[in-house]
Design an enzyme around this catalytic site. Structure first.
Site, PDB file in Angstrom:
ATOM      1  N   ILE A  14       1.909   1.425  14.830  1.00  0.00           N
ATOM      2  CA  ILE A  14       0.937   0.621  15.593  1.00  0.00           C
ATOM      3  C   ILE A  14       0.037  -0.106  14.749  1.00  0.00           C
ATOM      4  CG2 ILE A  14      -1.142   1.229  16.926  1.00  0.00           C
ATOM      5  CD1 ILE A  14       1.611   2.305  18.063  1.00  0.00           C
ATOM      6  N   LYS A 215      -5.234   8.294  27.874  1.00  0.00           N
ATOM      7  CA  LYS A 215      -4.216   8.281  26.843  1.00  0.00           C
ATOM      8  C   LYS A 215      -3.437   9.708  26.719  1.00  0.00           C
ATOM      9  CE  LYS A 215      -1.465   7.464  23.669  1.00  0.00           C
ATOM     10  NZ  LYS A 215      -0.389   6.461  23.678  1.00  0.00           N
ATOM     11  N   GLY A 266      10.902  14.522  21.596  1.00  0.00           N
ATOM     12  CA  GLY A 266      10.386  14.362  20.209  1.00  0.00           C
ATOM     13  C   GLY A 266       9.576  13.330  19.813  1.00  0.00           C
ATOM     14  N   CYS A 269       4.282  11.130  19.765  1.00  0.00           N
ATOM     15  CA  CYS A 269       3.427  11.062  20.779  1.00  0.00           C
ATOM     16  C   CYS A 269       3.388  12.309  21.929  1.00  0.00           C
ATOM     17  CB  CYS A 269       3.571   9.785  21.475  1.00  0.00           C
ATOM     18  SG  CYS A 269       3.555   8.370  20.505  1.00  0.00           S
ATOM     19  N   TYR A 325      14.644  10.571  17.185  1.00  0.00           N
ATOM     20  CA  TYR A 325      13.802  10.961  18.523  1.00  0.00           C
ATOM     21  C   TYR A 325      14.308  10.542  19.739  1.00  0.00           C
ATOM     22  CZ  TYR A 325       9.728   8.137  19.866  1.00  0.00           C
ATOM     23  OH  TYR A 325       9.213   6.998  20.081  1.00  0.00           O
TER      24      TYR A 325
HETATM   25  N1  SAJ Z   1      13.057  11.655  26.936  1.00  0.00           N
HETATM   26  C1  SAJ Z   1      13.551  12.617  27.440  1.00  0.00           C
HETATM   27  N2  SAJ Z   1      13.751  12.159  29.112  1.00  0.00           N
HETATM   28  C2  SAJ Z   1      13.341  11.222  29.323  1.00  0.00           C
HETATM   29  C3  SAJ Z   1      12.360  10.365  28.580  1.00  0.00           C
HETATM   30  C4  SAJ Z   1      12.099  10.415  27.442  1.00  0.00           C
HETATM   31  O1  SAJ Z   1      14.011  13.892  27.336  1.00  0.00           O
HETATM   32  O2  SAJ Z   1      13.399  10.805  30.582  1.00  0.00           O
HETATM   33  C5  SAJ Z   1      12.457  12.025  25.616  1.00  0.00           C
HETATM   34  C6  SAJ Z   1      12.799  10.882  24.742  1.00  0.00           C
HETATM   35  O3  SAJ Z   1      14.336  11.148  24.242  1.00  0.00           O
HETATM   36  C7  SAJ Z   1      11.866  11.244  23.362  1.00  0.00           C
HETATM   37  C8  SAJ Z   1      10.767  11.852  24.141  1.00  0.00           C
HETATM   38  O4  SAJ Z   1      11.089  12.258  25.173  1.00  0.00           O
HETATM   39  O5  SAJ Z   1      12.519  12.361  22.403  1.00  0.00           O
HETATM   40  C9  SAJ Z   1       9.709  10.766  24.281  1.00  0.00           C
HETATM   41  O6  SAJ Z   1      10.158   9.622  24.386  1.00  0.00           O
HETATM   42  P1  SAJ Z   1       9.536   8.261  25.440  1.00  0.00           P
HETATM   43  O7  SAJ Z   1      10.385   7.081  25.569  1.00  0.00           O
HETATM   44  O8  SAJ Z   1       9.335   8.995  26.627  1.00  0.00           O
HETATM   45  O9  SAJ Z   1       8.129   8.264  24.788  1.00  0.00           O
HETATM   46  P2  SAJ Z   1       7.528   7.827  23.304  1.00  0.00           P
HETATM   47  O10 SAJ Z   1       6.955   8.929  22.690  1.00  0.00           O
HETATM   48  O11 SAJ Z   1       8.694   6.955  22.660  1.00  0.00           O
HETATM   49  O12 SAJ Z   1       6.379   6.744  23.875  1.00  0.00           O
HETATM   50  C10 SAJ Z   1       5.355   7.244  24.570  1.00  0.00           C
HETATM   51  C11 SAJ Z   1       5.054   6.153  25.546  1.00  0.00           C
HETATM   52  N3  SAJ Z   1       4.182   7.047  26.682  1.00  0.00           N
HETATM   53  C12 SAJ Z   1       4.758   6.977  28.037  1.00  0.00           C
HETATM   54  O13 SAJ Z   1       5.481   6.380  28.412  1.00  0.00           O
HETATM   55  C13 SAJ Z   1       3.772   7.855  28.988  1.00  0.00           C
HETATM   56  C14 SAJ Z   1       4.529   5.128  25.192  1.00  0.00           C
HETATM   57  O14 SAJ Z   1       3.973   4.292  26.170  1.00  0.00           O
HETATM   58  C15 SAJ Z   1       3.112   5.514  24.274  1.00  0.00           C
HETATM   59  O15 SAJ Z   1       2.518   4.577  23.818  1.00  0.00           O
HETATM   60  C16 SAJ Z   1       3.684   6.360  23.135  1.00  0.00           C
HETATM   61  O16 SAJ Z   1       4.134   7.703  23.708  1.00  0.00           O
HETATM   62  C17 SAJ Z   1       2.433   6.778  22.327  1.00  0.00           C
HETATM   63  O17 SAJ Z   1       2.408   6.147  21.312  1.00  0.00           O
HETATM   64  O18 SAJ Z   1       1.702   7.657  22.520  1.00  0.00           O
END
Ligand code: SAJ
Length: 451
Positions: A14, A215, A266, A269, A325
């Site tokens: 970030i 957040k 993973g 966040c 992740y």
């Molecule tokens: N995942 C699933 N199923 C899904 C979506 C995701 O199993 O349908 C898994 C992914 O494979 C991964 C995890 O969830 O392991 C998280 O991935 P993600 O793409 O949902 O989110 P992050 O952690 O990369 O980013 C999130 C985002 N938050 C939201 O969408 C509410 C991002 O906008 C934030 O800025 C970020 O967290 C953060 O920094 O907090």
């Protein structure tokens, strides 16, 4: 308010994109990190993380003369804190048998302390790190006030959460709505002025604790929604259903949008932030706690499935495709894929892992392949753990000629069953007990027409 120079503490996923974006928009930025490797690399115009487009923006920022790096802060008009807030590795809380993880605020404390000697009247300080509710008021303000200056009166203090999606950080940094929570309305206004330098999305002013809660609410909502998808996958396996088909049908409903099941949740966040609510109020958060529990145990569910498919794990050779992740990133933090590799090995399996986004990763006790072929050539099962685009594009016919494996398992719904079966593989998919797992011709007792 005008900001000529800002100091950003923390040059990670970030802080570095934020620092570079400010710099290319004409603000003098000192990027600060306690990690000398990060600072030395940046001084040479290099970066040690992978994020699409970041290398170019950093290069532009350095060429403009506006971005420099150091291990110590300096006087500036504004200070931004963008350091990690992970959870503690070996310490837990307990609420009636519910064991929960605890936030490690060490980096926020150290970063805030580092600002104190340089804080002057009229400065702005912004905390961006995801933090438990009330951190800005109860933790950050008292440390900064050791300077003798009063938060909200002598200097402005805000909480403004970063909300950018890894893989799309540079675009989302500019386009997403920005919430600015001030300890006073004047602080929020100062924060608004700062981010207006480059933010094109809406900038909304509120109070600091609301912004903190916003957040964590966002990431908690996503975590709970993924947990229900994972629970649906478990149910589908029990009832002879393909969860992917069921989800796509349920999502035809105008008000339903079920997310994707997978090997677990993973990253730094979504798998971390909901714990901030649980820690702050365990008596109010049974749903959030249980959702975390479902997602944290999903790797075990995958391991059980692998065990069943192979008839045990001891001595079994498995190629694990993907350690990141999530898809198309190089970030291995809190990765369920990595955990699955460890769990398989703990039960005696021999795993060769291939991570195209981090081929040189050095992970304790994980044997990294040098390429796809190296990973798959001498194994019994090909196990897909991350939906990287390049894995989705693999051709089973070609894979069959490069491996001894005749079993493939897809935990992310990236592969077409009929293609793998045609190529001679026994095919398994997470959340799908409808699919025959044996190659056509073999008797399974279950018939499936789908791909
Ligand atoms: N995942 C699933 N199923 C899904 C979506 C995701 O199993 O349908 C898994 C992914 O494979 C991964 C995890 O969830 O392991 C998280 O991935 P993600 O793409 O949902 O989110 P992050 O952690 O990369 O980013 C999130 C985002 N938050 C939201 O969408 C509410 C991002 O906008 C934030 O800025 C970020 O967290 C953060 O920094 O907090």
């Amino acid at each position: 308010m005008k900001f000529n120079k800002i100091c950003i503490i923390g040059l990670g996923y970030i802080g570095l994109p934020t620092a570079s974006t400010f710099a290319v928009n004409g603000v003098k930025v000192l990027g600060v990190d306690i990690n000398t490797k990060v600072v030395d690399a940046l001084k040479k115009g290099e970066i040690i993380i992978h994020e699409p487009g970041l290398r170019d923006v950093v290069a532009q920022a350095i060429d403009s003369g506006n971005l420099s790096a150091s291990t110590k802060p300096e006087e500036a008009d504004a200070f931004l804190i963008a350091v990690p807030t992970p959870f503690k590795e070996h310490e837990y809380g307990d609420f009636g048998g519910r064991r929960y993880k605890l936030a490690d605020m060490g980096a926020v404390i150290t970063a805030t302390q580092a600002i104190v000697p340089f804080l002057r009247k009229g400065n702005l300080v912004v905390l961006e790190s995801t933090s438990p509710p009330r951190t800005t008021i109860d933790l950050v303000a008292p440390i900064l006030e050791r300077s003798g200056l009063k938060a909200g009166t002598d200097f402005f203090l805000c909480y403004s959460p970063e909300r950018v999606l890894p893989g799309q950080i540079l675009r989302e940094l500019i386009e997403n709505a920005r919430v600015i929570g001030g300890v006073t309305p004047e602080s929020a206004k100062a924060g608004h002025d700062l981010y207006a330098t480059f933010v094109k999305g809406k900038i909304i002013e509120t109070d600091a604790t609301t912004a903190e809660m916003v957040k964590i609410m966002e990431n908690t909502t996503r975590d709970v929604n993924i947990a229900i998808a994972n629970e649906f996958a478990r149910l589908a396996e029990k009832f002879g259903v393909d969860v992917w088909e069921a989800i796509s049908l349920a999502n035809l409903h105008p008000r339903i949008n079920i997310l994707s099941p997978g090997p677990g949740v993973g990253g730094h966040c979504i798998s971390v932030d909901p714990w901030f609510f649980v820690e702050a109020a365990p008596e109010l958060t049974p749903l959030i706690y249980h959702a975390r529990h479902v997602n944290d145990t999903q790797p075990h569910f995958v391991v059980e499935k692998v065990k069943q498919a192979l008839g045990g794990l001891s001595g079994k050779k498995i190629a694990a495709l993907g350690l990141a992740y999530k898809p198309d990133v190089d970030d291995l933090r809190e990765s369920p894929a990595t955990e699955i590799v460890y769990l398989l090995q703990n039960e005696g399996a021999q795993v060769r892992a291939w991570e195209p986004f981090k081929p040189d990763a050095k992970l304790d006790r994980i044997s990294m392949a040098t390429g796809l072929q190296d990973a798959i050539k001498d194994v019994e099962m090909i196990l897909l753990l991350v939906r990287h685009t390049e894995f989705g594009a693999l051709k089973p016919g070609e894979i069959a000629s490069q491996t001894k494996a005749r079993i493939a398992m897809d935990t992310v719904n990236a592969w077409k069953m009929d293609e793998w079966q045609k190529a001679g593989f026994q095919f398994h998919r997470l959340g799908d007990s409808k699919s025959p797992t044996l190659a056509p011709g073999a008797s399974t007792g279950v018939v499936n027409q789908k791909s």
